[in-house]
Design a protein around this motif. Structure first.
Motif, PDB file in Angstrom:
ATOM      1  N   VAL A 181       0.842  -1.207   0.000  1.00 50.57           N
ATOM      2  CA  VAL A 181       0.000   0.000   0.000  1.00 50.57           C
ATOM      3  C   VAL A 181       0.869   1.245   0.000  1.00 50.57           C
ATOM      4  O   VAL A 181       0.613   2.209  -0.744  1.00 50.57           O
ATOM      5  CB  VAL A 181      -0.943  -0.013   1.220  1.00 50.57           C
ATOM      6  CG1 VAL A 181      -1.633   1.341   1.391  1.00 50.57           C
ATOM      7  CG2 VAL A 181      -1.985  -1.118   1.086  1.00 50.57           C
ATOM      8  N   MET A 182       1.883   1.245   0.824  1.00 49.69           N
ATOM      9  CA  MET A 182       2.780   2.400   0.888  1.00 49.69           C
ATOM     10  C   MET A 182       3.458   2.661  -0.456  1.00 49.69           C
ATOM     11  O   MET A 182       3.575   3.814  -0.892  1.00 49.69           O
ATOM     12  CB  MET A 182       3.816   2.189   1.991  1.00 49.69           C
ATOM     13  CG  MET A 182       3.211   2.180   3.391  1.00 49.69           C
ATOM     14  SD  MET A 182       4.377   1.640   4.672  1.00 49.69           S
ATOM     15  CE  MET A 182       5.565   2.977   4.636  1.00 49.69           C
ATOM     16  N   GLN A 183       3.849   1.601  -1.126  1.00 49.78           N
ATOM     17  CA  GLN A 183       4.473   1.762  -2.431  1.00 49.78           C
ATOM     18  C   GLN A 183       3.472   2.287  -3.461  1.00 49.78           C
ATOM     19  O   GLN A 183       3.798   3.171  -4.260  1.00 49.78           O
ATOM     20  CB  GLN A 183       5.062   0.431  -2.888  1.00 49.78           C
ATOM     21  CG  GLN A 183       6.264  -0.013  -2.055  1.00 49.78           C
ATOM     22  CD  GLN A 183       6.657  -1.454  -2.321  1.00 49.78           C
ATOM     23  OE1 GLN A 183       6.021  -2.166  -3.090  1.00 49.78           O
ATOM     24  NE2 GLN A 183       7.719  -1.906  -1.651  1.00 49.78           N
ATOM     25  N   ALA A 184       2.240   1.758  -3.439  1.00 48.61           N
ATOM     26  CA  ALA A 184       1.233   2.185  -4.407  1.00 48.61           C
ATOM     27  C   ALA A 184       0.873   3.650  -4.241  1.00 48.61           C
ATOM     28  O   ALA A 184       0.582   4.349  -5.225  1.00 48.61           O
ATOM     29  CB  ALA A 184      -0.014   1.314  -4.276  1.00 48.61           C
ATOM     30  N   LEU A 185       0.888   4.131  -2.997  1.00 48.81           N
ATOM     31  CA  LEU A 185       0.506   5.515  -2.708  1.00 48.81           C
ATOM     32  C   LEU A 185       1.715   6.415  -2.473  1.00 48.81           C
ATOM     33  O   LEU A 185       1.554   7.585  -2.122  1.00 48.81           O
ATOM     34  CB  LEU A 185      -0.420   5.551  -1.494  1.00 48.81           C
ATOM     35  CG  LEU A 185      -1.787   4.889  -1.697  1.00 48.81           C
ATOM     36  CD1 LEU A 185      -2.497   4.701  -0.370  1.00 48.81           C
ATOM     37  CD2 LEU A 185      -2.647   5.708  -2.651  1.00 48.81           C
ATOM     38  N   ARG A 186       2.918   5.855  -2.642  1.00 49.24           N
ATOM     39  CA  ARG A 186       4.163   6.606  -2.482  1.00 49.24           C
ATOM     40  C   ARG A 186       4.255   7.267  -1.102  1.00 49.24           C
ATOM     41  O   ARG A 186       4.580   8.446  -0.964  1.00 49.24           O
ATOM     42  CB  ARG A 186       4.299   7.652  -3.601  1.00 49.24           C
ATOM     43  CG  ARG A 186       4.334   7.035  -4.986  1.00 49.24           C
ATOM     44  CD  ARG A 186       4.516   8.068  -6.066  1.00 49.24           C
ATOM     45  NE  ARG A 186       4.541   7.408  -7.385  1.00 49.24           N
ATOM     46  CZ  ARG A 186       4.679   8.066  -8.537  1.00 49.24           C
ATOM     47  NH1 ARG A 186       4.809   9.391  -8.539  1.00 49.24           N
ATOM     48  NH2 ARG A 186       4.688   7.405  -9.675  1.00 49.24           N
ATOM     49  N   ILE A 187       3.964   6.453  -0.090  1.00 46.22           N
ATOM     50  CA  ILE A 187       4.064   6.909   1.295  1.00 46.22           C
ATOM     51  C   ILE A 187       5.386   6.411   1.868  1.00 46.22           C
ATOM     52  O   ILE A 187       5.605   5.199   1.979  1.00 46.22           O
ATOM     53  CB  ILE A 187       2.892   6.375   2.142  1.00 46.22           C
ATOM     54  CG1 ILE A 187       1.558   6.902   1.602  1.00 46.22           C
ATOM     55  CG2 ILE A 187       3.060   6.763   3.614  1.00 46.22           C
ATOM     56  CD1 ILE A 187       0.341   6.284   2.266  1.00 46.22           C
ATOM     57  N   PRO A 188       6.293   7.297   2.231  1.00 48.41           N
ATOM     58  CA  PRO A 188       7.589   6.854   2.760  1.00 48.41           C
ATOM     59  C   PRO A 188       7.451   6.345   4.196  1.00 48.41           C
ATOM     60  O   PRO A 188       6.474   6.651   4.889  1.00 48.41           O
ATOM     61  CB  PRO A 188       8.437   8.127   2.710  1.00 48.41           C
ATOM     62  CG  PRO A 188       7.448   9.239   2.822  1.00 48.41           C
ATOM     63  CD  PRO A 188       6.205   8.760   2.120  1.00 48.41           C
ATOM     64  N   PRO A 189       8.419   5.564   4.662  1.00 49.96           N
ATOM     65  CA  PRO A 189       8.333   4.987   6.013  1.00 49.96           C
ATOM     66  C   PRO A 189       8.142   6.021   7.110  1.00 49.96           C
ATOM     67  O   PRO A 189       7.472   5.740   8.111  1.00 49.96           O
ATOM     68  CB  PRO A 189       9.677   4.263   6.166  1.00 49.96           C
ATOM     69  CG  PRO A 189      10.095   3.945   4.777  1.00 49.96           C
ATOM     70  CD  PRO A 189       9.610   5.085   3.929  1.00 49.96           C
ATOM     71  N   GLU A 190       8.710   7.202   6.955  1.00 44.32           N
ATOM     72  CA  GLU A 190       8.576   8.222   8.004  1.00 44.32           C
ATOM     73  C   GLU A 190       7.156   8.775   8.106  1.00 44.32           C
ATOM     74  O   GLU A 190       6.839   9.479   9.065  1.00 44.32           O
ATOM     75  CB  GLU A 190       9.583   9.358   7.784  1.00 44.32           C
ATOM     76  CG  GLU A 190       9.430  10.112   6.486  1.00 44.32           C
ATOM     77  CD  GLU A 190      10.294   9.539   5.368  1.00 44.32           C
ATOM     78  OE1 GLU A 190      10.593  10.285   4.422  1.00 44.32           O
ATOM     79  OE2 GLU A 190      10.676   8.340   5.455  1.00 44.32           O
ATOM     80  N   ARG A 191       6.300   8.458   7.141  1.00 39.31           N
ATOM     81  CA  ARG A 191       4.898   8.879   7.238  1.00 39.31           C
ATOM     82  C   ARG A 191       3.983   7.688   7.526  1.00 39.31           C
ATOM     83  O   ARG A 191       2.811   7.711   7.194  1.00 39.31           O
ATOM     84  CB  ARG A 191       4.470   9.603   5.953  1.00 39.31           C
ATOM     85  CG  ARG A 191       5.210  10.897   5.690  1.00 39.31           C
ATOM     86  CD  ARG A 191       4.357  11.923   4.932  1.00 39.31           C
ATOM     87  NE  ARG A 191       3.763  11.397   3.735  1.00 39.31           N
ATOM     88  CZ  ARG A 191       4.250  11.537   2.491  1.00 39.31           C
ATOM     89  NH1 ARG A 191       5.389  12.186   2.312  1.00 39.31           N
ATOM     90  NH2 ARG A 191       3.626  11.028   1.452  1.00 39.31           N
ATOM     91  N   ASN A 192       4.521   6.671   8.173  1.00 39.85           N
ATOM     92  CA  ASN A 192       3.747   5.512   8.607  1.00 39.85           C
ATOM     93  C   ASN A 192       3.821   5.422  10.124  1.00 39.85           C
ATOM     94  O   ASN A 192       4.854   5.071  10.689  1.00 39.85           O
ATOM     95  CB  ASN A 192       4.280   4.231   7.971  1.00 39.85           C
ATOM     96  CG  ASN A 192       3.551   2.988   8.472  1.00 39.85           C
ATOM     97  OD1 ASN A 192       2.400   3.060   8.910  1.00 39.85           O
ATOM     98  ND2 ASN A 192       4.218   1.843   8.414  1.00 39.85           N
ATOM     99  N   LEU A 193       2.713   5.751  10.788  1.00 42.16           N
ATOM    100  CA  LEU A 193       2.622   5.704  12.250  1.00 42.16           C
ATOM    101  C   LEU A 193       2.059   4.354  12.650  1.00 42.16           C
ATOM    102  O   LEU A 193       0.971   3.972  12.209  1.00 42.16           O
ATOM    103  CB  LEU A 193       1.714   6.835  12.736  1.00 42.16           C
ATOM    104  CG  LEU A 193       1.419   6.914  14.236  1.00 42.16           C
ATOM    105  CD1 LEU A 193       2.693   7.186  15.017  1.00 42.16           C
ATOM    106  CD2 LEU A 193       0.370   7.993  14.491  1.00 42.16           C
TER     107      LEU A 193
END
Length: 288
Positions: A181-193
């Motif tokens: 999901v993070m890859q599909a939405l281009r969410i970097p690890p630092e924006r995953n709480l």
């Protein structure tokens, strides 16, 4: 006009009482909590879960004898509530795994559905001294968070763009699907709480601290989502299953078998479209 003030007053009081019980057990450590695993890989349960469950169910049934009450630790007779319009869904401790480890990301959750629609919810994060409540009806749309000092602040979801999305995901049940999901939405690890409890995670979205929670599999139950969904509805957020279908609150079927997506609402459809290829691959299903 249905404001639900009597229900809200009672449930806020019950949640605070339950929180005090839970904290007392947690402070006593493992010997006091007596955590054990439930059958069928249903997760842990503690003395606090069972005691709070019994107290909340008894209090709600006494106050509203015409209502149904479905609670996690006494759900064997849940199907009997199917023909009752007003149904309370109770999770005595959502995030029991985190609770049993002495962490703070767990919550007492009490939600009211009318005709299958969540209209009132209280999520009390006793370990974090944070109490959130929401009412969402045609007559009233209000959501508030109360801090440890008693100060009340209206809940407000964010309006971050797709490029700025902040994800909240599971602390105890990390999944490779979350990375997809993070890859599909281009969410970097630092924006995953990463946090425990569905209610705690959805609460971060209702407060604007995060924007998206994806539960990429079955496993959540009606008592996990009812109260948080009322909060999020009140601030304009959305929760659906992974294909965008509304969550169904029918006590004859307690699980959300098609996962869930909770968001700040502004880009819910675009988020669903972006992860749809992943979802179809995960489930290999013709949902649509």
């Amino acid at each position: 006009m249905a404001t639900f003030d009597p229900e809200l007053r009672l449930v806020l009081s019950l949640a605070r009482e339950a929180g005090a019980i839970a904290l007392a057990y947690q402070t006593g450590g493992a010997d006091a909590m007596q955590a054990q695993d439930k059958p069928d890989d249903e997760g842990p349960v503690t003395r606090a879960d069972t005691e709070i469950n019994a107290r909340l169910v008894a209090a709600l049934r006494a106050a509203f004898p015409g209502d149904a009450v479905v609670a996690e630790e006494s759900a064997d007779d849940a199907a009997a509530a199917a023909d009752v319009s007003r149904c309370w869904y109770v999770d005595p401790i959502d995030g029991t795994a985190e609770y049993a480890r002495g962490e703070t990301c767990w919550a007492i959750q009490i939600g009211l559905c009318i005709g299958g629609e969540p209209v009132l919810g209280v999520v009390y994060e006793a370990g974090a001294a944070r109490l959130s409540w929401g009412v969402c009806t045609p007559d009233r749309r209000e959501a508030v968070v109360v801090d440890a000092g008693g100060a009340a602040t209206p809940l407000r979801a964010s309006h971050r763009s797709l490029a700025e999305l902040r994800l909240v995901s599971s602390l105890s049940h990390a999944s490779p699907k979350t990375l997809e999901v993070m890859q599909a939405l281009r969410i970097p690890p630092e924006r995953n709480l990463r946090l425990g409890s569905v209610g705690v995670k959805v609460g971060t979205i209702a407060r604007g601290e995060a924007d998206l929670y994806v539960h990429p599999r079955s496993g959540t139950k009606l008592w996990d989502t009812c109260a948080p969904w009322a909060l999020l509805r009140a601030v304009g957020g959305k929760i659906t299953d992974l294909w965008g279908h509304p969550l169904v609150y029918d006590p004859r079927r307690l699980g959300h078998d098609n996962g869930l997506v909770a968001s700040h609402g502004a880009h819910h459809d675009e988020i669903l479209a972006a992860i749809r290829p992943l979802v179809d691959d995960w489930f290999r299903s013709p949902h649509g």
